[in-house]
Design a protein around this motif. Structure first.
Motif, PDB file in Angstrom:
ATOM      1  N   THR A  11       0.852  -1.188   0.000  1.00  0.00           N
ATOM      2  CA  THR A  11       0.000   0.000   0.000  1.00  0.00           C
ATOM      3  C   THR A  11       0.881   1.229   0.000  1.00  0.00           C
ATOM      4  O   THR A  11       1.707   1.419   0.899  1.00  0.00           O
ATOM      5  N   LEU A  12       0.727   2.044  -1.026  1.00  0.00           N
ATOM      6  CA  LEU A  12       1.522   3.257  -1.180  1.00  0.00           C
ATOM      7  C   LEU A  12       0.726   4.449  -0.658  1.00  0.00           C
ATOM      8  O   LEU A  12      -0.376   4.742  -1.146  1.00  0.00           O
ATOM      9  N   TYR A  13       1.279   5.136   0.319  1.00  0.00           N
ATOM     10  CA  TYR A  13       0.647   6.324   0.879  1.00  0.00           C
ATOM     11  C   TYR A  13       1.201   7.549   0.164  1.00  0.00           C
ATOM     12  O   TYR A  13       2.377   7.884   0.304  1.00  0.00           O
ATOM     13  N   ARG A  14       0.329   8.215  -0.609  1.00  0.00           N
ATOM     14  CA  ARG A  14       0.750   9.296  -1.503  1.00  0.00           C
ATOM     15  C   ARG A  14       0.513  10.685  -0.921  1.00  0.00           C
ATOM     16  O   ARG A  14       0.908  11.673  -1.535  1.00  0.00           O
ATOM     17  N   GLY A  15      -0.172  10.773   0.222  1.00  0.00           N
ATOM     18  CA  GLY A  15      -0.395  12.075   0.841  1.00  0.00           C
ATOM     19  C   GLY A  15      -1.703  12.732   0.480  1.00  0.00           C
ATOM     20  O   GLY A  15      -2.151  13.646   1.175  1.00  0.00           O
ATOM     21  N   ALA A  46      -4.212   7.576   1.035  1.00  0.00           N
ATOM     22  CA  ALA A  46      -3.821   8.968   1.264  1.00  0.00           C
ATOM     23  C   ALA A  46      -2.676   9.055   2.271  1.00  0.00           C
ATOM     24  O   ALA A  46      -1.561   9.440   1.938  1.00  0.00           O
ATOM     25  N   GLY A  47      -2.934   8.693   3.528  1.00  0.00           N
ATOM     26  CA  GLY A  47      -1.908   8.841   4.559  1.00  0.00           C
ATOM     27  C   GLY A  47      -1.589  10.309   4.791  1.00  0.00           C
ATOM     28  O   GLY A  47      -2.234  11.204   4.245  1.00  0.00           O
ATOM     29  N   SER A  48      -0.578  10.558   5.587  1.00  0.00           N
ATOM     30  CA  SER A  48      -0.167  11.933   5.866  1.00  0.00           C
ATOM     31  C   SER A  48       1.250  11.920   6.418  1.00  0.00           C
ATOM     32  O   SER A  48       1.757  10.888   6.860  1.00  0.00           O
ATOM     33  N   THR A  49       1.877  13.092   6.406  1.00  0.00           N
ATOM     34  CA  THR A  49       3.225  13.199   6.971  1.00  0.00           C
ATOM     35  C   THR A  49       3.217  12.901   8.464  1.00  0.00           C
ATOM     36  O   THR A  49       4.227  12.456   9.009  1.00  0.00           O
ATOM     37  N   PHE A  50       2.083  13.117   9.110  1.00  0.00           N
ATOM     38  CA  PHE A  50       2.000  12.861  10.538  1.00  0.00           C
ATOM     39  C   PHE A  50       2.016  11.364  10.835  1.00  0.00           C
ATOM     40  O   PHE A  50       2.431  10.937  11.913  1.00  0.00           O
ATOM     41  N   SER A  51       1.575  10.551   9.871  1.00  0.00           N
ATOM     42  CA  SER A  51       1.522   9.100  10.059  1.00  0.00           C
ATOM     43  C   SER A  51       2.760   8.393   9.545  1.00  0.00           C
ATOM     44  O   SER A  51       3.026   7.257   9.931  1.00  0.00           O
ATOM     45  N   GLY A  52       3.499   9.036   8.634  1.00  0.00           N
ATOM     46  CA  GLY A  52       4.671   8.402   8.044  1.00  0.00           C
ATOM     47  C   GLY A  52       5.798   8.246   9.048  1.00  0.00           C
ATOM     48  O   GLY A  52       6.005   9.113   9.899  1.00  0.00           O
TER      49      GLY A  52
END
Length: 263
Positions: A11-15, A46-52
């Protein structure tokens, strides 16, 4: 592809939650290029910088069924990890020593030089457009505060790195110089591949298959062409470097036909 390992779920988190569209980050598209040209299945989220794990986009979950799921961060480190596990091709394995050096130099030119010039154009010269895109998931009153913190952080980062000490005109000159170099590589490659069918992809180093350099260059070209926070760079590519745009259109048609193409 028979030599590759059994495929876990990637799973790719792209932001950004943008199905069927490129995102503005060149590093996301770079990674997607490597996955697609290796015929490696993946899904987007989606993901986020806070989760990465490194506070960066992109990042990747290798197996979300694990507890906790294994997360990889930084596009280059993700590619290295996937390559070592046999999940994507080692596209540089057969390169000569000279071509390995050239491939590395092209990637460094884009990722360690052009990237900072783009940051200046987007976060300093076109701040509000970039803020509202990068922080689109943040509610508006808070977005103003977070955006100002991001702006100040980028001003400080660019000054320390050196880009912030140049004038806008000097930065434009550097950007044009970089794309001139890329255009020259593609011109030579095109000449080396005159026997290819019309419209077929050719590659930065002139070989039969793409290398790591192609992933990086395509990521940056696509980023420039879709980003609304870098209008000057977009005009530069379209008006001065049609060969670069045409090359990217070939790649898009071959490997990203499910994505909306840039205007």
């Amino acid at each position: 592809m028979s030599s590759l390992s059994p495929q876990p779920k990637l799973t790719l988190y792209r932001g950004w939650d943008s199905p069927g569209k490129y995102v503005w980050s060149p590093f996301v598209t770079k990674l997607e290029f490597r996955l697609r040209t290796s015929h490696t299945p993946y899904t987007n989220a989606a993901g986020s910088t806070f989760s990465g794990p490194k506070g960066k986009i992109p990042y990747m979950a290798v197996d979300e069924t694990a507890n906790p799921p294994e997360l990889l961060a930084d596009s280059s480190l993700i590619i290295k990890a996937l390559r070592e596990r046999g999940l994507i091709k080692d596209v540089n394995e057969s390169l000569s020593g000279r071509d390995r050096g050239l491939d590395l130099a092209v990637r460094a030119l884009m990722e360690d030089k052009l990237c900072f010039f783009h940051t200046h154009e987007r976060w300093i010269q076109n701040y509000y457009v970039m803020r509202d895109y990068a922080l689109s998931a943040v509610p508006y009153p808070l977005r103003v505060v977070v955006g100002m913190l991001a702006f100040r952080g980028n001003v400080r980062k660019l000054h320390d790195q050196g880009t912030g000490r140049f004038s806008d005109a000097e930065i434009r000159g550097f950007i044009e110089e970089i794309w001139t170099g890329v255009d020259g590589l593609l011109e030579d490659s095109r000449r080396m591949n005159l026997g290819r069918p019309e419209g077929e992809c050719y590659w930065v180093l002139g070989g039969e298959e793409p290398t790591e350099a192609d992933a990086t260059v395509y990521g940056f070209v696509a980023s420039v062409l879709v980003s609304k926070a870098g209008p000057e760079s977009g005009r530069l590519l379209r008006e001065r470097f049609p060969r670069v745009v045409s090359w990217a259109e070939r790649v898009h048609g071959a490997w990203f036909p499910d994505y909306e193409i840039w205007e």
